[in-house]
Scaffold this active site. Sequence first.
Site, PDB file in Angstrom:
ATOM      1  CG  ASP A   8      -1.969  -1.072   1.186  1.00  0.00           C
ATOM      2  OD1 ASP A   8      -2.045  -1.787   0.165  1.00  0.00           O
ATOM      3  OD2 ASP A   8      -2.706  -1.209   2.175  1.00  0.00           O
ATOM      4  CG  ASP A 129     -12.925  -2.381  -0.152  1.00  0.00           C
ATOM      5  OD1 ASP A 129     -12.295  -3.433  -0.303  1.00  0.00           O
ATOM      6  OD2 ASP A 129     -12.665  -1.335  -0.778  1.00  0.00           O
TER       7      ASP A 129
END
Length: 236
Positions: A8, A129
């Site tokens: 990330d 998500d």
Amino acid sequence: MNIIPAIDIKNGKCVRLYMGDFNKETVYFENPIKVAIMFEEKKYTNLHIVDLDGALNGELINVEIISKLKKDTNLIIQYGGGIRTFEKAEMLMKLGIDRIIIGTMAIKKMNILKKISNKYGKKIIIALDVKNDYIFINAWKEKTDINIEDKISDLIKLNISNFLITDISRDGTLKGPNIELYERLLKKFNINIIASGGVSSIEDIKKLEAIGIKETVVGKALYENNLELEGVNNDN
């Protein structure tokens, strides 16, 4: 099981968030490219990249890093974060990205998603998500009233079959993946689920494999040595 290490990127650095909270950030490495090379040296073949700046701002912020990473490694890269238009998706494909991950656009711009899917097909991964079965978008900042099962039902009509499904309440916690969620979805839909969120051990990976998961994104467990990098089965 295909184990996919996660990088990330935020402010050009390799970080991990806790449960998607941008205020709970841990910086693990200053240089994401060095991290990618490390994973490649450990015999991983795939890499999961999320541009957190891009996801937050709806733009492709760290494209230069992604482009260099693709040139400097032979890794199969799946990339997400800030892909909100057909042109941005096409630009990433021209950079050589192997699979693009689309999240917010899959909820808000189905017409554009359809265009991308028609052109790139199996190279598309839809990121869903969720928390308590409801989908969150815009870097997990915005809750929708859309149930994950209803959304999958809509998306498979576009011949989309790859879904990156993250339980937000597990992400970055090392508390184990949401086995019940994945098992339920696999029983209802004929799709490829890439599991993400909470993986902490080889035992977690074995549990996912036992219910039919073939791909798993792993982040914090690798950075904090909960998993022995060279001890993981990484067969495609």
